[in-house]
Write a protein that holds these residues in place. Structure first.
Motif, PDB file in Angstrom:
ATOM      1  N   CYS A  63       7.469  -9.918 -14.182  1.00  0.00           N
ATOM      2  CA  CYS A  63       6.491  -9.385 -13.223  1.00  0.00           C
ATOM      3  C   CYS A  63       5.060  -9.699 -13.634  1.00  0.00           C
ATOM      4  O   CYS A  63       4.174  -9.805 -12.769  1.00  0.00           O
ATOM      5  CB  CYS A  63       6.675  -7.874 -13.075  1.00  0.00           C
ATOM      6  N   SER A 106       5.119  -4.401 -13.183  1.00  0.00           N
ATOM      7  CA  SER A 106       5.124  -4.626 -14.624  1.00  0.00           C
ATOM      8  C   SER A 106       4.584  -3.411 -15.369  1.00  0.00           C
ATOM      9  O   SER A 106       5.130  -2.999 -16.399  1.00  0.00           O
ATOM     10  CB  SER A 106       4.282  -5.868 -14.961  1.00  0.00           C
ATOM     11  N   ILE A 164      11.831  -7.526 -17.691  1.00  0.00           N
ATOM     12  CA  ILE A 164      11.186  -7.206 -16.410  1.00  0.00           C
ATOM     13  C   ILE A 164       9.668  -7.286 -16.538  1.00  0.00           C
ATOM     14  O   ILE A 164       8.971  -7.823 -15.647  1.00  0.00           O
ATOM     15  CB  ILE A 164      11.624  -5.815 -15.915  1.00  0.00           C
ATOM     16  N   SER A 205       7.149  -0.717 -15.558  1.00  0.00           N
ATOM     17  CA  SER A 205       8.190  -1.048 -16.547  1.00  0.00           C
ATOM     18  C   SER A 205       7.721  -0.769 -17.973  1.00  0.00           C
ATOM     19  O   SER A 205       8.516  -0.355 -18.823  1.00  0.00           O
ATOM     20  CB  SER A 205       8.582  -2.523 -16.408  1.00  0.00           C
TER      21      SER A 205
END
Length: 511
Positions: free
Chosen positions: A275, A431, A271, A434
């Motif tokens: 991103c 991002s 992820i 994450s």
């Protein structure tokens, strides 16, 4: 790695006795540059690994370097122009994963790199022919074919790196590979416009023919990648024969169903990757016109500032790779990189400050993230799954790039650059979230993603000691078992002898 090197040197020098005694090498010993266990040879392999992706990265950003010329000569708007990036990414939504799978299961690293390099060469030729024949659909098809090979070649490059340099050198190697890739992109950004003008002067006018010839000449770099793939295949096979080991193989077989067993930290790494990169590559693809319209730069100056991310990344990637190798703490470095990228996009969106500041910050953070993020995959998946893991990572990255490239073109045509920058800021923010989650999950699970370099060494040493202890226990158990067998045998033999004596004595008494 060091133990394997010592064993290989002993083998090549004529045996461990000669190696330990410091005696001169045997007449058949290989020179350092030809010895797969020596640093000089591994540096040669590293050089070829770096140039393996040079042509692919050079030609990937051909559209960005020639954005004005392509839109004018092929008579397309921004949305259609961005399809050249989308068509590159669409096949890799699936093929990157299967490329990694094929590397692990079918082709091996060597044939995989050669086959994917061929696709890169063929795709660039078709892309150039689309310009020569004034067929934009052919250019799109060429980018599709180019994409089949481009990202899968990057998977092969990553797998080569882990196969030859897994250990404390890996972050530095990834940094050097990225450095060479960025040099390719930088040369493209600053060379293709100049090359177009020279071809235009030679042919006497601008147009689709000039565009096609320029792209065809740029395709020479793809041939360089193919030559490096062939040389690497030979050296890798030779190393396997000399060192009596199989490179990058563990004897375990990867299955497509292994994807469902990927850990949560690995999914969070995916992820973060998606991103982050969707806020970098599509922006650079559209950046030249952005700097011309918002800040009033000339076309040449806009190309220079648009390439500064790659210019900075080229020398800084090895430095950051070495820094991460020496310090560890990969998650912290990724957090710093993503936060700096967020600041950079906010400066470009909401201020009129000199964009050199924001782009230099973006170049630094981009280099740091690549060196810290990509090697983390090797910490959370078994070696026999590395090709598949990297392929899957590239696949979902390209899914994001394909979708975002189309969305970015539509936003730019309908809303303008301010809305586009806000969209990129949202992607980077996701991002960043994450990364924070990855830190928390890794800490809760006691993972090694944020270990210092010293902690990793200690963990590796403890693991080695544990394996040795297990081996010693097994040997000790075997020795005790053997001793018991000997004792039992002696007892049985003694009993048998006593029984025989009794029988003989009884027999004599009867006589």
């Amino acid at each position: 790695m060091e133990e394997e090197d010592e064993e290989a040197r002993a083998l090549l020098a004529g045996g461990p006795d000669e190696a330990d005694s410091g005696a001169p090498a045997a007449p058949g010993a290989l020179p350092a540059l030809c010895d797969p266990s020596r640093l000089a040879h591994r540096l040669l392999v590293l050089l070829l690994m770096c140039f393996l992706g040079f042509g692919s990265y050079f030609c990937y950003d051909n559209p960005a370097a020639l954005q004005t010329q392509i839109k004018r000569d092929m008579q397309v708007n921004t949305t259609k122009f961005m399809l050249l990036y989308a068509w590159y990414s669409w096949p890799n939504v699936v093929l990157c994963f299967f490329g990694g799978f094929l590397i692990d299961r079918v082709f091996g690293i060597r044939w995989g790199a050669i086959i994917f390099s061929c696709f890169v060469c063929i795709g660039q030729v078709i892309f150039a022919l689309g310009g020569i024949f004034n067929a934009f659909w052919l250019m799109e098809f060429g980018r599709f074919v180019f994409g089949i090979g481009g990202e899968s070649l990057a998977v092969a490059q990553n797998t080569y790196a882990v196969s030859w340099f897994k250990g404390k050198e890996l972050n530095l190697v990834f940094g050097l590979q990225l450095s060479m890739a960025r040099i390719g992109s930088t040369v493209n950004m600053n060379l293709m416009g100049w090359l177009y003008s020279k071809i235009e002067a030679l042919l006497g006018s601008a147009g689709h023919t000039t565009l096609g010839v320029t792209l065809m000449i740029g395709g020479i770099t793809c041939v360089l990648s193919l030559i490096c793939a062939l040389a690497l295949a030979y050296l890798d096979q030779r190393a396997e024969r000399i060192l009596h080991k199989e490179q990058g193989k563990t004897g375990e077989v990867i299955k497509l169903t292994d994807v469902k067993d990927f850990s949560l930290p690995l999914w969070l790494i995916f992820i973060i990757c998606v991103c982050y990169y969707v806020a970098v590559f599509p922006f650079i693809g559209l950046g030249k016109v952005f700097f011309t319209e918002k800040f009033g730069f000339s076309s040449q100056a806009a190309s220079a500032i648009n390439s500064v991310v790659y210019v900075i990344s080229a020398p800084m990637s090895p430095v950051f790779g070495l820094l991460v190798d020496k310090t560890g703490r990969n998650i912290i470095w990724v957090l710093c990189a993503v936060a700096a990228t967020l600041v950079s996009h906010m400066m470009l969106a909401f201020t009129m400050w000199n964009p050199w500041i924001a782009m230099c910050l973006l170049g630094i953070s981009y280099s740091l993230l690549a060196c810290a993020l990509w090697p983390m995959v090797a910490f959370v998946v078994p070696e026999h799954q590395l090709g598949t893991a990297y392929g899957f990572m590239q696949s979902i990255q390209n899914l994001g790039l394909a979708v975002i490239s189309i969305i970015a073109g539509m936003i730019l045509d309908s809303r303008g650059y301010l809305f586009l920058e806000v969209f990129f800021i949202a992607c980077v923010s996701l991002s960043l979230l994450s990364v924070v989650l990855l830190y928390l999950v890794n800490r809760a699970q006691g993972g090694n993603l944020n270990y210092s370099a010293r902690q990793r060494e200690e963990t590796k040493f403890s693991h080695t000691e544990s394996m040795q202890a297990d081996g010693d226990m097994e040997v000790s158990w075997m020795m005790r078992t053997q001793k018991c067998r000997i004792i039992l045998g002696d007892i049985c033999f003694t009993l048998l002898k006593i029984y025989s004596n009794i029988k003989i004595h009884n027999g004599q008494g009867l006589i």
